[in-house]
Design an enzyme around this catalytic site. Structure first.
Site, PDB file in Angstrom:
ATOM      1  N   SER A 103      48.268  43.211  33.092  1.00  0.00           N
ATOM      2  CA  SER A 103      47.540  44.122  32.193  1.00  0.00           C
ATOM      3  C   SER A 103      48.519  44.908  31.339  1.00  0.00           C
ATOM      4  O   SER A 103      49.699  45.049  31.685  1.00  0.00           O
ATOM      5  CB  SER A 103      46.681  45.087  33.004  1.00  0.00           C
TER       6      SER A 103
HETATM    7  N1  SAH Z   1      46.555  43.947  37.842  1.00  0.00           N
HETATM    8  C1  SAH Z   1      47.023  42.606  37.616  1.00  0.00           C
HETATM    9  C2  SAH Z   1      45.979  41.859  36.826  1.00  0.00           C
HETATM   10  C3  SAH Z   1      46.156  40.395  36.850  1.00  0.00           C
HETATM   11  S1  SAH Z   1      44.900  39.535  35.907  1.00  0.00           S
HETATM   12  C4  SAH Z   1      48.342  42.686  36.840  1.00  0.00           C
HETATM   13  O1  SAH Z   1      48.469  43.585  36.022  1.00  0.00           O
HETATM   14  O2  SAH Z   1      49.210  41.842  37.033  1.00  0.00           O
HETATM   15  C5  SAH Z   1      43.631  39.436  37.105  1.00  0.00           C
HETATM   16  C6  SAH Z   1      43.955  38.628  38.325  1.00  0.00           C
HETATM   17  O3  SAH Z   1      42.784  38.497  39.106  1.00  0.00           O
HETATM   18  C7  SAH Z   1      44.428  37.216  38.044  1.00  0.00           C
HETATM   19  O4  SAH Z   1      45.703  37.057  38.597  1.00  0.00           O
HETATM   20  C8  SAH Z   1      43.400  36.335  38.733  1.00  0.00           C
HETATM   21  O5  SAH Z   1      43.965  35.183  39.319  1.00  0.00           O
HETATM   22  C9  SAH Z   1      42.859  37.274  39.783  1.00  0.00           C
HETATM   23  N2  SAH Z   1      41.524  36.943  40.300  1.00  0.00           N
HETATM   24  C10 SAH Z   1      40.440  36.543  39.609  1.00  0.00           C
HETATM   25  N3  SAH Z   1      39.409  36.353  40.450  1.00  0.00           N
HETATM   26  C11 SAH Z   1      39.859  36.630  41.698  1.00  0.00           C
HETATM   27  C12 SAH Z   1      39.255  36.637  42.986  1.00  0.00           C
HETATM   28  N4  SAH Z   1      37.975  36.298  43.187  1.00  0.00           N
HETATM   29  N5  SAH Z   1      40.003  36.983  44.042  1.00  0.00           N
HETATM   30  C13 SAH Z   1      41.303  37.318  43.892  1.00  0.00           C
HETATM   31  N6  SAH Z   1      41.926  37.347  42.701  1.00  0.00           N
HETATM   32  C14 SAH Z   1      41.213  37.014  41.604  1.00  0.00           C
END
Ligand code: SAH
Length: 256
Positions: A103
């Site tokens: 993010s």
């Molecule tokens: N806060 C993180 C955001 C990553 S993007 C950062 O800043 O790095 C959102 C993430 O959610 C992705 O890595 C995606 O793989 C994960 N995601 C999506 N659905 C999910 C689920 N059901 N369970 C676990 N992770 C999930």
């Protein structure tokens, strides 16, 4: 015998002076180039000064109001969590592979400010969709070794990479001590083993509020979760009543 001639001296000094001037010019050019890149939020490589400048800009523009959160963000170098380190200090989301993104720093900052009262030393926090691991590392520094930080991510490769990233920085010892752990799991189900949590952060947009996450929130706890295109603040009062309000419109990758 005739004394050694010093005729070569002026040439030697002129050449030395010339080399010195050229070196200074090159250094100056490099500094100017780096400053220009950094003023655009771009840094050629990992640079803790640029990381501090990024945090400073978030504070200056009123996005990040908590000093404790700012201190933690300053310690976790974003360059360790992105694929392209030259984009590390840009205030925008960056791809981390597998259709996921880290993010934007301002979104991390907003979430930290909203959760601040629930990220005190000794508290427990769940980071759903931990992705790059950046925010899990920041949470872990804030709640400390007497606290508990759990990251949950469903893509195993991202979990591995996030652990490797965390090991490069000051949250490494929290991983070793077990105060911070990242797990491959479906985040919609939360992580019951370490529940209940003072704070829950969800880094991907849910279609609706997942009941398991509400259940795993402590009375008095707070969750920040994007639901469709709204960043929702969910407060569980001491009597178990749920209060929710939308903080802002957002766009996140979907919680699948
Ligand atoms: N806060 C993180 C955001 C990553 S993007 C950062 O800043 O790095 C959102 C993430 O959610 C992705 O890595 C995606 O793989 C994960 N995601 C999506 N659905 C999910 C689920 N059901 N369970 C676990 N992770 C999930």
């Amino acid at each position: 015998m005739a004394p050694p001639t010093l005729k070569w001296l002026p040439n030697y000094w002129v050449r030395l002076e010339f080399a010195f001037i050229i070196t200074c010019l090159l250094i100056l050019l490099n500094v100017v180039k780096d400053q220009q890149l950094m003023s655009m939020g771009i840094c050629p490589s990992k640079d803790s000064n640029a990381n501090s400048m990024l945090v400073h800009r978030l504070q200056k523009y009123g996005v990040l109001n908590s000093k404790v959160a700012a201190d933690a963000m300053r310690q976790i170098d974003r360059a360790d969590y992105v694929l392209e380190s030259r984009n590390a200090y840009v205030d925008s989301p960056q791809p981390i592979g597998y259709s996921a993104t880290i993010s934007a720093p301002h979104m991390h900052a907003y979430c930290l400010d909203y959760l601040l009262d629930h990220l005190k030393p000794g508290m427990s926090v769940l980071d759903v969709g931990s992705g790059s691991g950046y925010l899990s590392a920041v949470f872990a520094l804030m709640v400390g070794e007497n606290g508990r930080t759990v990251g949950v991510e469903h893509i195993p490769q991202l979990v591995k990479r996030s652990v490797d990233s965390i090991k490069k920085g000051p949250a490494a010892h929290l991983l070793e001590k077990g105060a911070l752990s990242i797990h491959v799991a479906d985040g919609k189900k939360g992580f019951p083993d370490a529940a209940p949590y003072d704070a829950i952060h969800v880094g991907a947009a849910a279609a609706e509020l997942p009941k398991a996450l509400v259940d795993q929130l402590k009375p008095g706890g707070r969750m920040v979760i994007p639901v469709v295109d709204s960043l929702m603040i969910i407060d569980k009062l001491e009597d178990g009543t749920i209060h929710e309000h939308s903080a802002m419109d957002v766009r996140y990758v979907p919680l699948v």
